[in-house]
Design a protein around this motif. Structure first.
Motif, PDB file in Angstrom:
ATOM      1  N   ALA A 494       0.835  -1.213   0.000  1.00  0.00           N
ATOM      2  CA  ALA A 494       0.000   0.000   0.000  1.00  0.00           C
ATOM      3  C   ALA A 494       0.866   1.257   0.000  1.00  0.00           C
ATOM      4  O   ALA A 494       0.539   2.249  -0.676  1.00  0.00           O
ATOM      5  CB  ALA A 494      -0.924  -0.024   1.217  1.00  0.00           C
ATOM      6  N   GLU A 495       1.936   1.243   0.759  1.00  0.00           N
ATOM      7  CA  GLU A 495       2.821   2.411   0.815  1.00  0.00           C
ATOM      8  C   GLU A 495       3.453   2.686  -0.550  1.00  0.00           C
ATOM      9  O   GLU A 495       3.562   3.846  -0.978  1.00  0.00           O
ATOM     10  CB  GLU A 495       3.899   2.187   1.873  1.00  0.00           C
ATOM     11  N   ARG A 496       3.850   1.620  -1.259  1.00  0.00           N
ATOM     12  CA  ARG A 496       4.436   1.814  -2.583  1.00  0.00           C
ATOM     13  C   ARG A 496       3.422   2.461  -3.536  1.00  0.00           C
ATOM     14  O   ARG A 496       3.770   3.329  -4.330  1.00  0.00           O
ATOM     15  CB  ARG A 496       4.898   0.467  -3.154  1.00  0.00           C
ATOM     16  N   GLU A 497       2.179   2.002  -3.470  1.00  0.00           N
ATOM     17  CA  GLU A 497       1.154   2.558  -4.357  1.00  0.00           C
ATOM     18  C   GLU A 497       0.987   4.060  -4.137  1.00  0.00           C
ATOM     19  O   GLU A 497       0.813   4.831  -5.091  1.00  0.00           O
ATOM     20  CB  GLU A 497      -0.173   1.832  -4.126  1.00  0.00           C
ATOM     21  N   VAL A 498       1.059   4.488  -2.879  1.00  0.00           N
ATOM     22  CA  VAL A 498       0.926   5.916  -2.581  1.00  0.00           C
ATOM     23  C   VAL A 498       2.099   6.696  -3.158  1.00  0.00           C
ATOM     24  O   VAL A 498       1.911   7.760  -3.778  1.00  0.00           O
ATOM     25  CB  VAL A 498       0.819   6.131  -1.050  1.00  0.00           C
ATOM     26  N   PHE A 499       3.304   6.203  -2.961  1.00  0.00           N
ATOM     27  CA  PHE A 499       4.481   6.915  -3.474  1.00  0.00           C
ATOM     28  C   PHE A 499       4.445   7.022  -5.004  1.00  0.00           C
ATOM     29  O   PHE A 499       4.763   8.068  -5.571  1.00  0.00           O
ATOM     30  CB  PHE A 499       5.765   6.209  -3.022  1.00  0.00           C
ATOM     31  N   VAL A 500       4.033   5.940  -5.675  1.00  0.00           N
ATOM     32  CA  VAL A 500       3.956   5.984  -7.137  1.00  0.00           C
ATOM     33  C   VAL A 500       2.879   6.974  -7.582  1.00  0.00           C
ATOM     34  O   VAL A 500       3.070   7.742  -8.532  1.00  0.00           O
ATOM     35  CB  VAL A 500       3.668   4.579  -7.706  1.00  0.00           C
ATOM     36  N   ARG A 501       1.738   6.951  -6.891  1.00  0.00           N
ATOM     37  CA  ARG A 501       0.659   7.880  -7.246  1.00  0.00           C
ATOM     38  C   ARG A 501       1.096   9.333  -7.068  1.00  0.00           C
ATOM     39  O   ARG A 501       0.792  10.192  -7.913  1.00  0.00           O
ATOM     40  CB  ARG A 501      -0.571   7.576  -6.381  1.00  0.00           C
ATOM     41  N   ARG A 514      12.772   6.779  -5.980  1.00  0.00           N
ATOM     42  CA  ARG A 514      13.801   5.729  -5.962  1.00  0.00           C
ATOM     43  C   ARG A 514      14.359   5.534  -4.554  1.00  0.00           C
ATOM     44  O   ARG A 514      14.607   4.401  -4.128  1.00  0.00           O
ATOM     45  CB  ARG A 514      14.917   6.088  -6.937  1.00  0.00           C
ATOM     46  N   ARG A 515      14.537   6.650  -3.841  1.00  0.00           N
ATOM     47  CA  ARG A 515      15.120   6.545  -2.505  1.00  0.00           C
ATOM     48  C   ARG A 515      14.192   5.796  -1.552  1.00  0.00           C
ATOM     49  O   ARG A 515      14.611   4.895  -0.826  1.00  0.00           O
ATOM     50  CB  ARG A 515      15.434   7.947  -1.978  1.00  0.00           C
ATOM     51  N   VAL A 516      12.886   6.169  -1.543  1.00  0.00           N
ATOM     52  CA  VAL A 516      11.976   5.501  -0.612  1.00  0.00           C
ATOM     53  C   VAL A 516      11.700   4.069  -1.056  1.00  0.00           C
ATOM     54  O   VAL A 516      11.504   3.169  -0.220  1.00  0.00           O
ATOM     55  CB  VAL A 516      10.653   6.294  -0.469  1.00  0.00           C
ATOM     56  N   MET A 517      11.687   3.818  -2.371  1.00  0.00           N
ATOM     57  CA  MET A 517      11.495   2.452  -2.853  1.00  0.00           C
ATOM     58  C   MET A 517      12.626   1.545  -2.382  1.00  0.00           C
ATOM     59  O   MET A 517      12.404   0.385  -2.011  1.00  0.00           O
ATOM     60  CB  MET A 517      11.403   2.431  -4.380  1.00  0.00           C
ATOM     61  N   GLN A 518      13.840   2.066  -2.396  1.00  0.00           N
ATOM     62  CA  GLN A 518      14.975   1.268  -1.939  1.00  0.00           C
ATOM     63  C   GLN A 518      14.826   0.912  -0.464  1.00  0.00           C
ATOM     64  O   GLN A 518      15.095  -0.229  -0.053  1.00  0.00           O
ATOM     65  CB  GLN A 518      16.283   2.033  -2.171  1.00  0.00           C
ATOM     66  N   GLU A 519      14.372   1.875   0.354  1.00  0.00           N
ATOM     67  CA  GLU A 519      14.173   1.597   1.774  1.00  0.00           C
ATOM     68  C   GLU A 519      13.102   0.516   1.978  1.00  0.00           C
ATOM     69  O   GLU A 519      13.273  -0.408   2.784  1.00  0.00           O
ATOM     70  CB  GLU A 519      13.773   2.888   2.494  1.00  0.00           C
ATOM     71  N   LEU A 520      11.997   0.640   1.240  1.00  0.00           N
ATOM     72  CA  LEU A 520      10.940  -0.369   1.351  1.00  0.00           C
ATOM     73  C   LEU A 520      11.407  -1.732   0.846  1.00  0.00           C
ATOM     74  O   LEU A 520      11.046  -2.769   1.408  1.00  0.00           O
ATOM     75  CB  LEU A 520       9.707   0.087   0.580  1.00  0.00           C
ATOM     76  N   ASP A 521      12.206  -1.727  -0.220  1.00  0.00           N
ATOM     77  CA  ASP A 521      12.713  -2.987  -0.768  1.00  0.00           C
ATOM     78  C   ASP A 521      13.625  -3.694   0.223  1.00  0.00           C
ATOM     79  O   ASP A 521      13.579  -4.926   0.356  1.00  0.00           O
ATOM     80  CB  ASP A 521      13.453  -2.738  -2.079  1.00  0.00           C
ATOM     81  N   PHE A 522      14.474  -2.934   0.907  1.00  0.00           N
ATOM     82  CA  PHE A 522      15.361  -3.543   1.899  1.00  0.00           C
ATOM     83  C   PHE A 522      14.546  -4.197   3.017  1.00  0.00           C
ATOM     84  O   PHE A 522      14.855  -5.301   3.475  1.00  0.00           O
ATOM     85  CB  PHE A 522      16.311  -2.497   2.493  1.00  0.00           C
ATOM     86  N   GLU A 523      13.489  -3.506   3.443  1.00  0.00           N
ATOM     87  CA  GLU A 523      12.678  -4.081   4.515  1.00  0.00           C
ATOM     88  C   GLU A 523      11.972  -5.349   4.044  1.00  0.00           C
ATOM     89  O   GLU A 523      11.908  -6.343   4.773  1.00  0.00           O
ATOM     90  CB  GLU A 523      11.651  -3.059   5.010  1.00  0.00           C
ATOM     91  N   GLU A 524      11.458  -5.334   2.802  1.00  0.00           N
ATOM     92  CA  GLU A 524      10.777  -6.532   2.291  1.00  0.00           C
ATOM     93  C   GLU A 524      11.758  -7.679   2.088  1.00  0.00           C
ATOM     94  O   GLU A 524      11.405  -8.843   2.272  1.00  0.00           O
ATOM     95  CB  GLU A 524      10.054  -6.228   0.991  1.00  0.00           C
ATOM     96  N   ALA A 525      13.006  -7.352   1.704  1.00  0.00           N
ATOM     97  CA  ALA A 525      14.013  -8.396   1.541  1.00  0.00           C
ATOM     98  C   ALA A 525      14.263  -9.115   2.862  1.00  0.00           C
ATOM     99  O   ALA A 525      14.473 -10.329   2.903  1.00  0.00           O
ATOM    100  CB  ALA A 525      15.308  -7.796   1.006  1.00  0.00           C
ATOM    101  N   ILE A 526      14.217  -8.365   3.954  1.00  0.00           N
ATOM    102  CA  ILE A 526      14.401  -8.980   5.267  1.00  0.00           C
ATOM    103  C   ILE A 526      13.213  -9.880   5.600  1.00  0.00           C
ATOM    104  O   ILE A 526      13.362 -10.974   6.159  1.00  0.00           O
ATOM    105  CB  ILE A 526      14.568  -7.885   6.345  1.00  0.00           C
ATOM    106  N   LEU A 527      12.009  -9.440   5.220  1.00  0.00           N
ATOM    107  CA  LEU A 527      10.821 -10.256   5.490  1.00  0.00           C
ATOM    108  C   LEU A 527      10.819 -11.544   4.681  1.00  0.00           C
ATOM    109  O   LEU A 527      10.304 -12.574   5.120  1.00  0.00           O
ATOM    110  CB  LEU A 527       9.558  -9.451   5.147  1.00  0.00           C
ATOM    111  N   GLU A 528      11.402 -11.499   3.474  1.00  0.00           N
ATOM    112  CA  GLU A 528      11.361 -12.648   2.557  1.00  0.00           C
ATOM    113  C   GLU A 528      12.551 -13.567   2.771  1.00  0.00           C
ATOM    114  O   GLU A 528      13.197 -13.994   1.825  1.00  0.00           O
ATOM    115  CB  GLU A 528      11.336 -12.165   1.103  1.00  0.00           C
TER     116      GLU A 528
END
Length: 530
Positions: A494-501, A514-528
Motif C-alpha cells: 500500500a505504501e508503494r502505491e501511494v508513493f507511485v501515485r 527511488r530513494r523511498v522504494m529502496q528503503e521499502l525494498d530492503f525491509e521486504e528483503a528482510i521479510l522474505e
C-alpha cells in the motif's frame, strides 16, 4: 561492424536468456534445454556459425564462473572433505586420462598414444559450470555439493596440465614423465602462491575503500587479474582464481552490508548470464564439428568410437569413485575414528555426477591445426560433453528420487542451530542496549525507542524458532511471526502505491521515489527470508 553482424552477435545471448527464462518459469533444467536448443538451431539454414574461441572461454568465461563458485563456497566445508576432493580432482582426472586414452588408442590404432592421452585429459574433468549449475538446482545434500563443487574447482588444473604434457609429447617436444610431474607441481604451487599474493593485496585495498560500488567493481576484475597473473608465468590460473575466491569469500563479513548485498546481486546476474551463453554455445558447435569429421570417417564408425569413448569416461568415474569412497574408511582406523561410514546413496550420486562442459570443448578447440587426428578428437570430445550433459543430467533427478536422498534433516539442523545462535546474539544485543541506555541516561528520555528495539530483537529470535515449524503452529495455524510478515508485506504494498501515485501527480520527484522504494525494498528483503 555492420548492422547484420551486430544483430547476429546479439541474437545468441538474447535467445539463450529467453530460453533460460522459460526454463526457470516452468521448473525445467535450463542448462539441458539450452544445449538441446543449440543442437537443433545449429542445423537451421541461415544460422551463423558460432565458433568456440578457446581463448575467449578460458580468459573471459572461466575465471568469473570459477571465482563466483569459490566465493560462494565454504573453506571450512572444503577442508572437511579434502581427501575426497583430492582423490577426485587429481586421482580421478589422471585415471580417466589413462583409461580414455588407452580405449581411444585401441579403437583407432592410427591415433598416436600421446594424442589419445590428450583426448583423455580433455574429457577427464567434469566442468565447473555444469557441476555447480546442476548441483544447486537439484538441492543435493550439503556434503555432496561440497565434494562436487570442490572437485570442479580444482580438477581443471590437473587436466590442463596433463593436456599440455600430452600435446607437447604428441608434437615432438619431448617431455618425460618426471618432467610432467614437475610441471604439474610447479603449476599448482605457482597458482597457490600467486592466488595468496593477489588475495592479500586485494584485502588490503578493500579494507581501505569502504565504498560498495567501488569494492564490487574491484571484485569483478579480481578473477581476470588473478588468472592472467598466474598464466603469464605458466602457473595454474584456475588454482589462483579459486584461492582468491575462497579467501575473499571467507572474509566477506569484514566488508560493509552494502558491499555484501550488492555483491550477491552482481554475481547472481553474472553467473546467470555467463552460464546461459556457455550452455547455448556448447549446443551450437555440433554442425561445424560434424561437418569437419564426416569427410574423413564413416558415420557408423564414428558413432561406435563416440559410444566407446563416452562409455569409458562414464565408467572410469564409477570404477574410481565407489572404491575410493569406501576403501579408505574400511582400511584406515584413523579414518573410521573421525568419520562415519559413507552413505551408499551419496557415493552413487557422486559417481554419476560427471557432466562435462565448455572447458573440455575449449581445450579441444585449442589443439593445433596440424595435430594428428584433430577433427576426430574434436568430435569425440563433443560426444562425451553432450552425452554426459544429456544422459546424466536428465537422469540425475530420477536417481536422487530413487535413492531417496533428502535434505530435510539437514535443513532442520540448520534451523535449530540458527535459532540457538539468534537467541545468543539477541541476548548480547539486549545487554549492549541496556548498557548504553544506562550509561547515557536514555531510559527516561526515550522509553518508546528502547521498547521498539527490545521488541525487534524479540521478534527476530521468535522468527528463528518458528522457522523450525515452517511458519505454522502445531494445529497448522499461522505463527505470530508469519502473521507479522504477511501483514507488513500488505502495508509495504500500500505504501508503494501511494508513493507511485504521488510521483505520477508530480508531487514528488523520481529521485525521491527511488530513494523511498529502496528503503521499502530492503525491509521486504528482510521479510522474505528463504
Amino acid at each position: 561492424m555492420d548492422t547484420v553482424a551486430a544483430i547476429q552477435l546479439l541474437a545468441l545471448p538474447a535467445g539463450a536468456v529467453a530460453l533460460a527464462a522459460v526454463a526457470r518459469r516452468r521448473g525445467w533444467p535450463a542448462p539441458l534445454l539450452l544445449v538441446v536448443a543449440g543442437l537443433l538451431v545449429s542445423f537451421v539454414p541461415g544460422v551463423p556459425v558460432y565458433a568456440l574461441d578457446p581463448e575467449i572461454v578460458l580468459l573471459v568465461f572461466l575465471p568469473p564462473l570459477l571465482y563466483s563458485a569459490a566465493l560462494d563456497s565454504s573453506y571450512q566445508r572444503l577442508r572437511d572433505v579434502k581427501r575426497a576432493i583430492g582423490l577426485l580432482s587429481v586421482g580421478l582426472v589422471l585415471f580417466t586420462t589413462a583409461v580414455v586414452g588407452l580405449v581411444a588408442h585401441l579403437l583407432v590404432p592410427s591415433l598416436p598414444l600421446a594424442a589419445a592421452f590428450a583426448l583423455g585429459a580433455i574429457v577427464a574433468p567434469p566442468d565447473a559450470v555444469a557441476a555447480v549449475a546442476v548441483a544447486r538446482r537439484l538441492g543435493l545434500p550439503r556434503r555432496v555439493i561440497t565434494v562436487l563443487v570442490g572437485e570442479s574447482l580444482f580438477n581443471d588444473a590437473t587436466a590442463l596440465t596433463a593436456y599440455r604434457v600430452a600435446i607437447a609429447a604428441a608434437t615432438g617436444h619431448g617431455i618425460t614423465l618426471l618432467g610432467g610431474v614437475g610441471e604439474f607441481l610447479y603449476a599448482a604451487a605457482g597458482g597457490l602462491v600467486i592466488g595468496l599474493a593477489v588475495a592479500w593485496a586485494v584485502s588490503q585495498v578493500l579494507a581501505r575503500v569502504r565504498d560498495a560500488l567501488v569494492e564490487n567493481t574491484i571484485m569483478l576484475m579480481i578473477p581476470f587479474g588473478s588468472y592472467l597473473a598466474a598464466e603469464v608465468v605458466h602457473a595454474s590460473g584456475v588454482i589462483s582464481v579459486v584461492v582468491v575466491g575462497l579467501y575473499v569469500g571467507n572474509r566477506m563479513h569484514r566488508t560493509g552490508f552494502g558491499t555484501r548485498l550488492l555483491s550477491d546481486a552482481v554475481w547472481r546476474v553474472t553467473d546467470f548470464f555467463l552460464e546461459t551463453v556457455v550452455f547455448a554455445l556448447i549446443g551450437l558447435q555440433l554442425h561445424a564439428i560434424v561437418m569437419g569429421v564426416l569427410d574423413d570417417e564413416d558415420p557408423w564408425t564414428l558413432a561406435g568410437y563416440a559410444l566407446a569413448v563416452f562409455g569409458a569416461a562414464v565408467l572410469a568415474r564409477v570404477v574410481w569413485v565407489l572404491p575410493g569412497t569406501f576403501l579408505p574408511w574400511a582400511l584406515s582406523r584413523r579414518v573410521r575414528a573421525r568419520e562415519s561410514r559413507p552413505p551408499w546413496a551419496e557415493a552413487t550420486i557422486i559417481s554419476w555426477a560427471g557432466m562435462r562442459g565448455v572447458v573440455s570443448l575449449a581445450a579441444a578447440f585449442a589443439i593445433p591445426e596440424d595435430f594428428p587426428g584433430r577433427n576426430l578428437l574434436l568430435f569425440l570430445t563433443f560426444a562425451v560433453v553432450i552425452g554426459t550433459l544429456l544422459l546424466q543430467g536428465l537422469s540425475f533427478p530420477a536417481l536422487i528420487r530413487r535413492l531417496r536422498v533428502s535434505t530435510e534433516r539437514e535443513a532442520y539442523a540448520d534451523n535449530l542451530a540458527e535459532a540457538g545462535a539468534q537467541q545468543a546474539a539477541a541476548r548480547a544485543g539486549l545487554e549492549r542496549l541496556e548498557e548504553v541506555a544506562q550509561r547515557e541516561g536514555l531510559a527516561e528520555l526515550y522509553p518508546d525507542i528502547l521498547d521498539q528495539l527490545r521488541g525487534k530483537s524479540e521478534r527476530r529470535t521468535l522468527n528463528a524458532w518458528e522457522r523450525l515449524g515452517g511458519g505454522t503452529g502445531p494445529e497448522g495455524e499461522e505463527t505470530p511471526g508469519a502473521v507479522y510478515r504477511r501483514l507488513r508485506r500488505e502495508m509495504l504494498s500500500a505504501e508503494r502505491e501511494v508513493f507511485v501515485r504521488l510521483r505520477d501527480a508530480r508531487r514528488i520527484d523520481d529521485e525521491v521515489l527511488r530513494r523511498v522504494m529502496q528503503e521499502l525494498d530492503f525491509e521486504e528483503a528482510i521479510l522474505e527470508r528463504p
